[in-house]
Design an enzyme around this catalytic site. Structure first.
Site, PDB file in Angstrom:
ATOM      1  N   SER A 106      -7.471   7.122   2.353  1.00 10.62           N
ATOM      2  CA  SER A 106      -6.668   6.704   3.502  1.00 10.62           C
ATOM      3  C   SER A 106      -7.472   5.854   4.483  1.00 10.62           C
ATOM      4  O   SER A 106      -8.673   6.079   4.684  1.00 10.62           O
ATOM      5  CB  SER A 106      -6.143   7.945   4.227  1.00 10.62           C
ATOM      6  N   TYR A 130      -3.096   0.693   6.447  1.00  8.17           N
ATOM      7  CA  TYR A 130      -2.122   0.436   7.493  1.00  8.17           C
ATOM      8  C   TYR A 130      -2.510  -0.900   8.119  1.00  8.17           C
ATOM      9  O   TYR A 130      -3.688  -1.118   8.422  1.00  8.17           O
ATOM     10  CB  TYR A 130      -2.172   1.514   8.586  1.00  8.17           C
ATOM     11  N   THR A 156       0.899   0.876   2.939  1.00 12.20           N
ATOM     12  CA  THR A 156       1.942   1.802   3.389  1.00 12.20           C
ATOM     13  C   THR A 156       2.952   1.041   4.238  1.00 12.20           C
ATOM     14  O   THR A 156       2.595   0.427   5.241  1.00 12.20           O
ATOM     15  CB  THR A 156       1.336   2.969   4.177  1.00 12.20           C
ATOM     16  N   LYS A 219       3.664   1.280  -0.880  1.00 13.75           N
ATOM     17  CA  LYS A 219       4.015   2.702  -0.787  1.00 13.75           C
ATOM     18  C   LYS A 219       5.067   2.902   0.301  1.00 13.75           C
ATOM     19  O   LYS A 219       4.913   2.400   1.410  1.00 13.75           O
ATOM     20  CB  LYS A 219       2.751   3.506  -0.463  1.00 13.75           C
ATOM     21  N   HIS A 243       6.696   9.504   2.789  1.00 13.58           N
ATOM     22  CA  HIS A 243       5.603   9.947   3.654  1.00 13.58           C
ATOM     23  C   HIS A 243       5.614  11.470   3.809  1.00 13.58           C
ATOM     24  O   HIS A 243       5.316  12.004   4.886  1.00 13.58           O
ATOM     25  CB  HIS A 243       5.689   9.260   5.027  1.00 13.58           C
TER      26      HIS A 243
END
Length: 348
Positions: A106, A130, A156, A219, A243
């Site tokens: 992440s 992100y 994402t 995603k 999520h």
């Protein structure tokens, strides 16, 4: 206590993690309807098992964008692994490598990309991104990940703003002072608002393409319309995801959205799924409905909370054994034999 199934790890984590950490990992948005539906939806799917098929030799391997993994379960991107275990994402990377599967690290890791990479050299790792208002920060992260040997970039798409997770609001959730978002240190000190960029559109995939040679996986897709747009914009993979039910409450369970997405892409890109996987038979249902692989989020954190790298390996090994057994009992000797003929939706 004998750890026999994933719910044993969940019970352990709930008992022993600090309440604020447990609540953060467990949280769903609003009434948690979508979070819970991710799990309940599997119960409405029934198998149509075939008998008297030779399952004396089982082959459970599969490939992600051409790279072989030992079985079709990877580790989804989740933040703040040090809340579950002191070594954090380093332990996650080591467990994934030991089990020969994919770990998606992440943006919001509590270890740096460099630390994650050094912990398990040669492991299959993708990096989850992100996009931030400060585009230079995102660009630097992508280029760092590629230079460190990460093999995929996971964008994402479902977080223009953070969903309302009531327990986190009540708890005033924030990272403890000794933990940091290691990949972003110093990046947002001047930013008074959320650092996430809510203006991101499909055109930003072209921008990402210009930064990296890595395959791009998107995603957060839940509809055929967005699946078609993803293909049109040249991504290599789609993760059907809501999520973990942490964003828009009232959206579909991912296993229910999967069929629509798979039909839309017509095999042009690989389709994966996360959300609600708790048993090996869930993995089999997802593959029967067209997923190439599934990714686990919360169960990976429960494994870390139990015994770090060793606990996460235990979680993966249980899923692997259950998947192999479910396949055999359904009459499939290899992953290539799994198809939609294997399942039906319950009339209930």
């Amino acid at each position: 206590m004998a750890m026999v199934c994933l719910s044993d790890f969940e019970a352990y984590a709930k008992k022993y993690l600090p309440k604020i950490a447990w609540d953060f990992f467990a949280a769903g948005a609003d009434d948690c309807i979508t979070r819970d539906e991710n799990i309940l939806a599997y119960k409405r799917i029934r198998f149509r098992p075939r008998m008297l098929r030779d399952v004396s030799m089982m082959d459970i391997r599969t490939k992600l964008l051409g790279t072989e993994i030992s079985f079709p379960v990877g580790i989804a991107p989740t933040g703040f692994h040090q809340l579950a275990w002191p070594d954090g994402e380093k332990s996650t990377a080591r467990a994934a490598k030991a089990m020969n599967t994919c770990y998606i690290a992440s943006t919001y890791s509590t270890c740096t990309l460099e630390e994650i990479s050094a912990a398990a050299p040669g492991g299959l790792r993708w990096f989850q991104l992100y996009i931030h208002r400060n585009r230079a920060v995102s660009q630097q992260l992508v280029q760092r990940a590629e230079a460190l040997g990460f093999q995929g970039l996971v964008l994402t798409a479902d977080l223009p703003y953070t969903g309302k997770r009531r327990d986190d609001v009540r708890n005033g959730f924030r990272l403890p002072p000794h933990m940091k978002l290691k990949n972003l240190e110093g990046a947002f000190e001047v930013c008074k608002m959320s650092p996430l960029d809510p203006s991101v559109t499909w055109n930003d995939i072209y921008w990402l393409r210009s930064l990296t040679h890595l395959p791009i996986i998107i995603k957060g897709i839940l509809t055929k319309e967005d699946a078609e747009l993803a293909v049109r914009h040249g991504v290599q993979g789609i993760i059907v995801s809501n999520h973990g039910g942490r964003q828009l409450d009232g959206g579909p369970a991912t296993i229910d959205a999967l069929v629509e997405v798979v039909e839309a892409v017509q095999g042009r890109v690989e389709v994966y799924l996360d959300g609600g996987i708790r048993k090996g038979s869930d993995v089999l249902k997802a593959l029967a409905l067209g997923a190439k692989c599934v990714f686990i989020g919360r169960p990976a954190l429960w494994g870390l909370a139990y015994k770090g790298e060793e606990g996460l390996q235990d979680v993966l090994r249980i899923l692997q054994d259950e998947f192999r057994l479910s396949m055999a009992l359904a009459g499939c000797g290899s992953v290539s034999e799994i198809g939609q003929h294997l399942v039906q939706f319950s009339k209930l």
